[in-house]
Structures are given as structure tokens and as C-alpha cells.
Write a protein that holds these residues in place. Sequence first.
Motif, PDB file in Angstrom:
ATOM      1  N   UNK A   8      -1.290 -29.278 -46.139  1.00 51.60           N
ATOM      2  CA  UNK A   8      -0.084 -29.167 -45.340  1.00 51.60           C
ATOM      3  C   UNK A   8       0.229 -27.720 -45.033  1.00 51.60           C
ATOM      4  N   UNK A   9      -0.449 -26.639 -45.600  1.00 50.92           N
ATOM      5  CA  UNK A   9      -0.307 -25.251 -45.049  1.00 50.92           C
ATOM      6  C   UNK A   9      -1.321 -24.865 -44.493  1.00 50.92           C
ATOM      7  N   UNK A  10      -1.204 -24.384 -43.324  1.00 53.38           N
ATOM      8  CA  UNK A  10      -2.350 -24.020 -42.297  1.00 53.38           C
ATOM      9  C   UNK A  10      -2.913 -22.408 -42.396  1.00 53.38           C
ATOM     10  N   UNK A  11      -2.049 -21.702 -42.685  1.00 47.85           N
ATOM     11  CA  UNK A  11      -2.563 -20.131 -42.739  1.00 47.85           C
ATOM     12  C   UNK A  11      -3.428 -19.944 -41.424  1.00 47.85           C
ATOM     13  N   UNK A  12      -4.848 -19.547 -41.693  1.00 46.30           N
ATOM     14  CA  UNK A  12      -5.488 -19.320 -40.438  1.00 46.30           C
ATOM     15  C   UNK A  12      -6.426 -20.333 -39.966  1.00 46.30           C
ATOM     16  N   UNK A  13      -6.036 -21.645 -40.525  1.00 49.67           N
ATOM     17  CA  UNK A  13      -6.877 -22.724 -40.005  1.00 49.67           C
ATOM     18  C   UNK A  13      -8.416 -22.710 -40.476  1.00 49.67           C
ATOM     19  N   UNK A  14      -8.736 -22.008 -41.460  1.00 53.29           N
ATOM     20  CA  UNK A  14     -10.356 -21.986 -41.830  1.00 53.29           C
ATOM     21  C   UNK A  14     -10.541 -23.221 -42.547  1.00 53.29           C
ATOM     22  N   UNK A  15      -9.532 -23.901 -43.340  1.00 54.40           N
ATOM     23  CA  UNK A  15      -9.972 -24.851 -44.505  1.00 54.40           C
ATOM     24  C   UNK A  15     -10.801 -26.021 -43.761  1.00 54.40           C
ATOM     25  N   UNK A  16     -10.392 -26.486 -42.647  1.00 55.68           N
ATOM     26  CA  UNK A  16     -11.276 -27.577 -41.966  1.00 55.68           C
ATOM     27  C   UNK A  16     -12.694 -27.260 -41.948  1.00 55.68           C
ATOM     28  N   UNK A  17     -12.880 -25.888 -41.549  1.00 54.39           N
ATOM     29  CA  UNK A  17     -14.482 -25.715 -41.411  1.00 54.39           C
ATOM     30  C   UNK A  17     -15.141 -25.662 -42.943  1.00 54.39           C
ATOM     31  N   UNK A  18     -14.433 -24.713 -43.786  1.00 55.52           N
ATOM     32  CA  UNK A  18     -14.705 -24.466 -45.083  1.00 55.52           C
ATOM     33  C   UNK A  18     -14.961 -26.044 -45.845  1.00 55.52           C
ATOM     34  N   UNK A  24     -16.808 -32.636 -46.678  1.00 51.28           N
ATOM     35  CA  UNK A  24     -15.697 -33.341 -46.628  1.00 51.28           C
ATOM     36  C   UNK A  24     -15.279 -33.097 -44.991  1.00 51.28           C
ATOM     37  N   UNK A  25     -15.415 -34.144 -44.109  1.00 53.39           N
ATOM     38  CA  UNK A  25     -15.118 -34.323 -42.760  1.00 53.39           C
ATOM     39  C   UNK A  25     -13.993 -34.737 -42.359  1.00 53.39           C
ATOM     40  N   UNK A  26     -13.176 -35.344 -43.255  1.00 50.37           N
ATOM     41  CA  UNK A  26     -11.661 -36.096 -42.776  1.00 50.37           C
ATOM     42  C   UNK A  26     -10.610 -35.206 -43.473  1.00 50.37           C
ATOM     43  N   UNK A  27     -10.370 -34.000 -42.859  1.00 48.43           N
ATOM     44  CA  UNK A  27      -9.358 -33.086 -43.349  1.00 48.43           C
ATOM     45  C   UNK A  27      -8.372 -32.973 -42.428  1.00 48.43           C
ATOM     46  N   UNK A  28      -7.409 -33.130 -42.699  1.00 47.64           N
ATOM     47  CA  UNK A  28      -5.969 -32.912 -41.723  1.00 47.64           C
ATOM     48  C   UNK A  28      -5.342 -31.552 -42.070  1.00 47.64           C
ATOM     49  N   UNK A  29      -5.379 -30.517 -41.423  1.00 41.93           N
ATOM     50  CA  UNK A  29      -4.741 -29.221 -41.611  1.00 41.93           C
ATOM     51  C   UNK A  29      -4.337 -28.601 -40.062  1.00 41.93           C
ATOM     52  N   UNK A  30      -3.069 -28.762 -39.858  1.00 44.66           N
ATOM     53  CA  UNK A  30      -2.608 -28.475 -38.717  1.00 44.66           C
ATOM     54  C   UNK A  30      -1.522 -27.327 -38.739  1.00 44.66           C
ATOM     55  N   UNK A  31      -1.287 -26.473 -37.786  1.00 43.75           N
ATOM     56  CA  UNK A  31      -0.448 -25.464 -37.382  1.00 43.75           C
ATOM     57  C   UNK A  31       0.877 -26.334 -37.171  1.00 43.75           C
ATOM     58  N   UNK A  33       5.004 -27.554 -39.088  1.00 44.54           N
ATOM     59  CA  UNK A  33       6.046 -27.251 -40.136  1.00 44.54           C
ATOM     60  C   UNK A  33       6.020 -28.303 -41.270  1.00 44.54           C
ATOM     61  N   UNK A  34       5.502 -28.040 -42.376  1.00 50.63           N
ATOM     62  CA  UNK A  34       5.329 -29.271 -43.597  1.00 50.63           C
ATOM     63  C   UNK A  34       6.507 -29.986 -43.648  1.00 50.63           C
ATOM     64  N   UNK A  35       7.653 -29.212 -43.889  1.00 55.09           N
ATOM     65  CA  UNK A  35       8.953 -29.658 -44.383  1.00 55.09           C
ATOM     66  C   UNK A  35       9.337 -30.700 -43.091  1.00 55.09           C
ATOM     67  N   UNK A  36       9.167 -30.339 -41.898  1.00 52.72           N
ATOM     68  CA  UNK A  36       9.503 -31.255 -40.838  1.00 52.72           C
ATOM     69  C   UNK A  36       8.748 -32.413 -40.741  1.00 52.72           C
ATOM     70  N   UNK A  37       7.260 -32.210 -41.006  1.00 50.96           N
ATOM     71  CA  UNK A  37       6.571 -33.582 -41.201  1.00 50.96           C
ATOM     72  C   UNK A  37       6.976 -34.351 -42.163  1.00 50.96           C
ATOM     73  N   UNK A  38       7.415 -33.867 -43.433  1.00 50.88           N
ATOM     74  CA  UNK A  38       8.009 -34.820 -44.524  1.00 50.88           C
ATOM     75  C   UNK A  38       9.358 -35.483 -44.035  1.00 50.88           C
ATOM     76  N   UNK A  39      10.233 -34.632 -43.334  1.00 47.86           N
ATOM     77  CA  UNK A  39      11.368 -35.211 -42.996  1.00 47.86           C
ATOM     78  C   UNK A  39      11.419 -36.231 -41.978  1.00 47.86           C
ATOM     79  N   UNK A  40      10.430 -35.901 -41.126  1.00 46.84           N
ATOM     80  CA  UNK A  40      10.389 -36.946 -40.032  1.00 46.84           C
ATOM     81  C   UNK A  40       9.455 -38.055 -40.323  1.00 46.84           C
ATOM     82  N   UNK A  41       8.950 -38.123 -41.520  1.00 43.77           N
ATOM     83  CA  UNK A  41       7.970 -39.468 -41.998  1.00 43.77           C
ATOM     84  C   UNK A  41       6.671 -39.440 -41.218  1.00 43.77           C
ATOM     85  N   UNK A  42       6.307 -38.302 -41.018  1.00 46.09           N
ATOM     86  CA  UNK A  42       4.956 -38.013 -40.109  1.00 46.09           C
ATOM     87  C   UNK A  42       3.824 -37.651 -40.969  1.00 46.09           C
TER      88      UNK A  42
END
Length: 118
Positions: A8-18, A24-31, A33-42
Motif C-alpha cells: 500500500x505504500x508506493x515510495x518510488x515505485x521500485x517494488x513491482x520490479x524488485x 512474484x508477478x502479481x503485485x499491486x503498488x500504485x501511487x 493514498x492508502x487511507x483513501x483506498x481503505x475509506x472508499x472500499x477500494x
Amino acid sequence: AQLQIYDPFYCAGAVVGHMKELGFHQVYNKCEDFYAVVREGRVPTHDVVVTNPPYSGDHVEQLLRWCRSNSKPFLLLMPNYCCSKPYYESALGDTSDMLYLFPRKRYMYWTPKGLRSR
């Protein structure tokens, strides 16, 4: 089916590549707001949460509470002082099913270039 990882925490976006390099090819890491994602049920479909959260403010406390309520396994890269914070036990509840891993030598954290000043 492949393991679906949510960071849930994007930082510089390198996690998906690492993670892809590790198989591990199914990684969700987007820029976003984690708290908005949770609040909105997304919150995306996932099997496990893997993240290195920000340690400032109440990020760690909120993440621990969410991880426990999420009912999915979670792997969090955090300094050991987080375990001594007043909120730690109440955020996690019963910790008898928790496993803690510690490196043999001190882990050296680094901030991706250009993010320290943000």
C-alpha cells in the motif's frame, strides 16, 4: 494461480520490479493514498500485504490496526523500536500467532534519491 501481493505504500515505485525479479508477478503498488483506498472500499484483491511503511506520524499504528482487521497475512519491514510503542499491542491484539524475523546484522535503510527532501 499466483500469489497476489499488495504493497500500500508506493515510495518510488521500485517494488513491482524488485518483486518481479524474485518471481512474484502479481503485485499491486500504485501511487495512491492508502487511507483513501481503505475509506472508499477500494482495497485491491490480495493474498498478502508486504510493505515498508513510513514511520512518521501515526502511519505505523494505522497500518497495524488495518493489517489485523484485514485478516490476511502481512509482512512489514519496520525497525524494532515499533514494538515498544504504546499503541503496538492494542493495535495488533493477540500476538500469539505472530512471527518476528530479525536479520543477523543491522539492516541499513536507505531512501531513494530525491525522496528525502519531500
